[in-house]
Design a protein around this motif. Sequence first.
Motif, short mmCIF file in Angstrom:
data_model
loop_
_atom_site.label_atom_id
_atom_site.label_comp_id
_atom_site.label_asym_id
_atom_site.label_seq_id
_atom_site.Cartn_x
_atom_site.Cartn_y
_atom_site.Cartn_z
N THR A 101 0.86 -1.17 0.00
CA THR A 101 0.00 0.00 0.00
C THR A 101 0.90 1.22 0.00
OG1 THR A 101 -1.76 -1.15 1.21
CG2 THR A 101 -1.80 1.26 1.25
N PHE A 102 0.74 2.07 -0.99
CA PHE A 102 1.64 3.20 -1.19
C PHE A 102 1.03 4.50 -0.70
CE2 PHE A 102 5.17 1.78 -3.84
CZ PHE A 102 4.72 0.57 -4.35
N GLY A 103 1.92 5.43 -0.35
CA GLY A 103 1.52 6.81 -0.19
C GLY A 103 1.45 7.47 -1.56
N THR A 104 1.06 8.72 -1.58
CA THR A 104 0.88 9.42 -2.86
C THR A 104 2.19 9.85 -3.50
OG1 THR A 104 0.52 11.43 -1.60
CG2 THR A 104 -1.44 10.28 -2.38
N GLY A 105 3.29 9.71 -2.77
CA GLY A 105 4.59 10.08 -3.33
C GLY A 105 4.97 11.52 -3.00
#
Lengths: 112, 115
Positions: A101-105
């Motif tokens: 699960t990633f953050g928005t960068g």
Amino acid sequence: AQSVSQHNHHVILSEAASLELGCNYSYGGTVNLFWYVQYPGQHLQLLLKYFSGDPLVKGIKGFEAEFIKSKFSFNLRKPSVQWSDTAEYFCAVILGNEKLTFGTGTRLTIIP
Amino acid sequence: EAGVTQFPSHSVIEKGQTVTLRCDPISGHDNLYWYRRVMGKEIKFLLHFVKESKQDESGMPNNRFLAERTGGTYSTLKVQPAELEDSGVYFCASSQVGYGKNIQYFGAGTRLSVL
């Protein structure tokens, strides 16, 4: 729902400045934590990871991150940035299952 | 050692057409993942294969998306028919099986533009 937050969307620094990028996650269980980097025109590369043990982890190119369980945080740091650190940085977690699960960068721009 | 390779690097198609993306994982990696990043948003999980079996396809947007991994080697992701909102960068990743080994290695991505 489980989520990852990166609070800085675009950071602009001068060379030699210190860097800290924030990452927080929402999940009460065991997590595996990652920072990935994508340099312009290149693929996502693993910068560093935390599975267990020493909460201060060191990665490539002088980066480090500290896992603070009580704050649900995994902030990325570098004491002195270089122009070549210009890239997009992604915090990511694996929450029990196997998908990231990633953050928005965070887009980092280093000014020479 | 070859990394994760994706083909094509960029695809431009019209709405209603079909596109097939391909991913070749690192040799020996049984886990294969597809992710997608729509412009300006986070990278989102689509699905996960273990060898040729779909372990988790909870991120697939709808039935216009079909992923396969015949023989447990390379994988394809077909979008049929493509819609405007399918535009984005599609990433593939692979990893070994086992605790402490799930470090996912990413390909360069396929940029899909639906016009």
